[in-house]
Design an enzyme around this catalytic site. Structure first.
Site, PDB file in Angstrom:
ATOM      1  N   ASP A 127       0.871  -1.172   0.000  1.00 43.12           N
ATOM      2  CA  ASP A 127       0.000   0.000   0.000  1.00 43.12           C
ATOM      3  C   ASP A 127       0.915   1.231   0.000  1.00 43.12           C
ATOM      4  OD1 ASP A 127      -2.110   1.750  -0.020  1.00 43.12           O
ATOM      5  OD2 ASP A 127      -3.212   0.792   1.601  1.00 43.12           O
TER       6      ASP A 127
HETATM    7  C1  NOJ Z   1      -3.980   3.988   0.120  1.00 45.67           C
HETATM    8  C2  NOJ Z   1      -5.198   3.146   0.289  1.00 45.67           C
HETATM    9  O1  NOJ Z   1      -5.134   2.434   1.506  1.00 45.67           O
HETATM   10  C3  NOJ Z   1      -5.431   2.160  -0.835  1.00 45.67           C
HETATM   11  O2  NOJ Z   1      -6.695   1.586  -0.668  1.00 45.67           O
HETATM   12  C4  NOJ Z   1      -5.298   2.831  -2.163  1.00 45.67           C
HETATM   13  O3  NOJ Z   1      -5.566   1.928  -3.198  1.00 45.67           O
HETATM   14  C5  NOJ Z   1      -3.902   3.409  -2.281  1.00 45.67           C
HETATM   15  N1  NOJ Z   1      -3.696   4.389  -1.239  1.00 45.67           N
HETATM   16  C6  NOJ Z   1      -3.644   4.045  -3.634  1.00 45.67           C
HETATM   17  O4  NOJ Z   1      -4.349   5.210  -3.773  1.00 45.67           O
END
Ligand code: NOJ
Length: 714
Positions: A262
């Site tokens: 993430d």
């Molecule tokens: C953080 C988030 O937790 C995740 O769900 C998301 O896909 C990513 N950022 C990318 O934007």
């Protein structure tokens, strides 16, 4: 397939590290196809930018094509860039939030929404979406419940599969298909206290029983990518968790795709206290099997040294690079790096009438009628409607994860009424802040109107990532405002726009009708009008329990039994599973929802009361429409294992069927119960069914007490 191993062999370590790094798209200037730098605190080497493997968060056919073209000029091995984005429930045609869509109890509709999202995203240059979110959510304080499919294991897995199939079809390289990245592996949905990014603890039993099935369903459906989660799970952050990624995901489930961290989750291993510095964070993530680093760049900066020091092997890196190249090859990017990006098609399809129509239909199906004293559907000959509250004339119909959607494309509730009826609609501005004169203005309108609609809810930025709340009542002065309107003694219809279950006992008591509209998307208010005016009968059912009070969270229907349940034979209620200062049951249970007719359930009938291994039992129930108009009922099958080698939930959803019946019509609804439905993760025999007594509920929601019983034996 082209010789991707050969490409990997040609690459320098630095080229490889760039390939497995993902750049944040905000670094590209608005109209530029060159990278200008980002607002994160990372220094980026030009070589990395030139050779980077993927970009996050850029879309638009023209822009993507220009960046890709430039990239192919700078990339040492002419490897196309992969464009990824959060297309969570629609690209520009925004469907209701995932939590809302789950209330349709129709995975087929979710699949349609994903197909449309993929088509709009693909022609706008995207190759992959960070969806579905498969985290099981049980705590309404957690803002990200809005992105989930609710609290139930069985439904969550059905929806996970539907999203993946909708985005990817049978072949991601085909037209209008994009790859799907499931997230967030694993157990991100049980952040302690409902506080986003907080730690999680779960036994392997509860992980396998409750949390893993939806991720596994998405993997089985062929999702090309898996994202790590931010949380530490049982003491090990997911982004460095070898058991999760190597043992469970890859070895046990056979996942052959790519794993991405993430956003900045690899450097966050330092804050978790799991890595001393960036180099150790990179090593732990690589060892766990995280192929791509999102936004931070510990890989680019440290992996070469880690290999030189013998802490990582080049073979580990080659494997990660190879997997990224395989995904690019599967998407067909080596042959056509622009895939479906096309300005003409973008104009033709994005927000086209048929997509909008689908969004309207799905929004209608996702709304849940929580209460109705008979005021709904509205009489079309009403003369004047007072539309009051913050959402009466608002375009805030998109939740916080509608990144490409725009409020300007939505219409307001007032506009939707005016478009559809001749009723005079008057609105008074919203009461998020306390403004006495405005409240009095609203009261005057209410006094002189035939119908009063209170459009209340949460700001879209009150749910979604990092938007946890410690109070889940209606925010601002809305409760006070509603109270003032209720005090007029007229009948009041409440329409709710929100991203999570809310604690609204007073509204539930005093309103004549309550319609849960969630964040219904681009066509949301047209759908609200269709439902209020009776052109569509509401049929949505809750997939998350609504508590009376925030103190009940987490509250969910399939909990384990206590040794001291309520109405216990051994103890008085005084010493039972309860709160001494409020309700123990939810305000509205899982599975709950009304429509414009009523259904009567007969007894649960079993074809036999003994079931041997490899046999099945038929469970049936006669459902009758006893109201005055046609309607659709979602008939739910729950089972309870009465005694096991491990404690079992007080009931679990095992099936459901939606039946549409004319007034007066009745039908026998049947479910086949087989051994598969009785299985759980036992300690001794693996995933198996144990002998003993089972209860069968065929019911309108998870609170119904009537059941039949059978005995299972080998
Ligand atoms: C953080 C988030 O937790 C995740 O769900 C998301 O896909 C990513 N950022 C990318 O934007």
């Amino acid at each position: 397939m082209r010789d991707l191993r050969n490409i990997v062999e040609q690459m320098s370590i630095k080229d490889k590290m760039a390939e497995i790094t993902q750049l944040c798209g905000s670094g590209y200037g608005e109209d530029e196809n060159v990278f200008m730098g980002i607002d994160y605190q990372f220094e980026l080497a030009q070589h990395m930018v030139d050779n980077v493997g993927s970009v996050l968060g850029i879309s638009g056919a023209g822009r993507v094509k220009a960046i890709q073209k430039k990239h192919l000029e700078t990339s040492a091995h002419k490897i196309p860039l992969l464009f990824m984005h959060d297309i969570i429930h629609g690209y520009k045609t925004i469907f209701p939030s995932p939590l809302a869509m789950s209330c349709t109890w129709q995975p087929g509709l979710v699949k349609v929404s994903a197909e449309i999202a993929a088509k709009e995203a693909a022609v706008s240059g995207l190759h992959l979406t960070f969806s579905p979110m498969c985290d099981l959510a049980r705590d309404a304080r957690w803002g990200r419940v809005v992105e989930t499919s609710g609290e139930d294991v069985y439904l969550n897995a059905l929806y996970a599969k539907a999203y993946v199939e909708g985005y990817q079809g049978n072949d991601v390289s085909s037209r209008y298909k994009i790859a799907s990245c499931l997230k967030h592996f694993a157990a991100y949905g049980i952040a302690e206290g409902g506080r986003d990014y907080h730690t999680t603890e779960a036994s392997e039993y509860s992980l396998r029983e409750y949390h893993f099935p939806a991720y596994k369903a998405a993997v089985d459906a062929g999702a090309k990518m898996v994202m790590t989660s931010f949380n530490a799970l049982n003491g090990i952050p997911s982004t460095g968790n070898q058991w999760l990624f190597q043992d469970v995901l890859r070895k046990e489930w056979g996942f052959a795709g790519t794993v991405i961290s993430d956003c900045t989750a690899i450097v966050e291993l330092i804050h978790h206290g799991f890595a001393a510095d960036e180099a150790e964070a990179a090593k732990k993530a690589i060892d766990a099997g995280v192929d791509i680093e999102m936004v931070s760049n510990t890989y680019y900066n440290h992996v070469q040294r880690l290999i030189e020091n013998g802490k990582l092997t080049e073979a580990q890196i080659d494997e990660a690079v190879y997997r990224v190249l395989v995904m690019k090859e599967e998407l067909g990017l080596f042959d056509n790096p622009y895939k479906d990006a096309d300005e003409g098609l973008e104009k033709q399809y994005v927000l086209c009438d048929s997509h909008r129509q689908a969004a309207r239909e799905i929004a209608r199906e996702s709304m849940v009628l929580l209460k109705n004293d008979g005021v709904l559907p509205l009489e079309k000959n009403a003369e004047k409607i007072a539309l009051l509250g913050p959402f009466a004339d608002s375009r805030q119909m998109l939740d916080s994860w509608s990144v490409c959607g725009e409020e300007k494309d939505c219409i307001t509730l007032k506009e939707a009424f005016l478009e559809k009826t001749d009723i005079k609609c008057v609105s008074a501005p919203g009461i998020m802040k306390y403004e006495e004169t405005r409240i009095e203005e609203a009261v005057k309108l209410a006094e002189s109107s035939d119908v009063i609609i209170l459009a209340l809810g949460e700001d879209p930025l009150m749910s979604g990532e990092s938007n946890s709340r410690m109070d889940i009542a209606l925010p601002g002065y809305q409760e006070l405002f509603a109270e003032r309107i209720f005090s007029l003694g007229k009948s009041v219809i409440v329409v709710l726009y929100n991203g999570r279950p809310l604690a609204i006992p007073n509204i539930a008591k005093k309103a004549s009708a309550v319609l849960e509209a969630w964040f219904p998307g681009t066509e949301g208010n047209r759908a609200v009008c269709d439902v209020l005016l009776g052109d569509h009968s509401p049929g949505g059912r809750l997939t998350m329990s609504f508590p009376y009070a925030v103190g009940q969270c987490p509250i969910y229907y399939d909990r384990y039994s206590s040794g001291r349940p309520a109405k216990d034979v051994y103890h008085s209620d005084r010493f039972s599973l309860r709160y001494m200062d409020g309700q123990s049951v939810p305000l509205y249970p899982f599975g709950y929802g009304l429509t414009y007719t009523q259904f009567k359930y007969g007894d649960v009938i079993l074809s036999k009361h003994l079931m041997k291994k490899n046999e099945t039992i038929m469970a049936s129930c006669v459902i009758k429409n006893v109201g005055e108009r046609q309607g659709t009922e979602t008939v739910q099958l729950y089972l309870r294992d009465m005694a096991g080698s491990l404690v079992r939930p007080i009931r679990m959803l095992k099936g459901f069927e939606r039946v549409t019946l004319k007034e007066g019509e009745e039908r026998e609804v049947r479910f086949m119960i087989g051994e598969e439905m009785l299985k759980f993760h036992t300690l001794e025999t693996g995933f198996a069914a144990e002998q003993g007594k089972f209860r069968v509920y065929i019911a309108r929601d998870a609170s119904v007490e009537e059941y039949a019983e059978f005995e299972f034996f080998y």
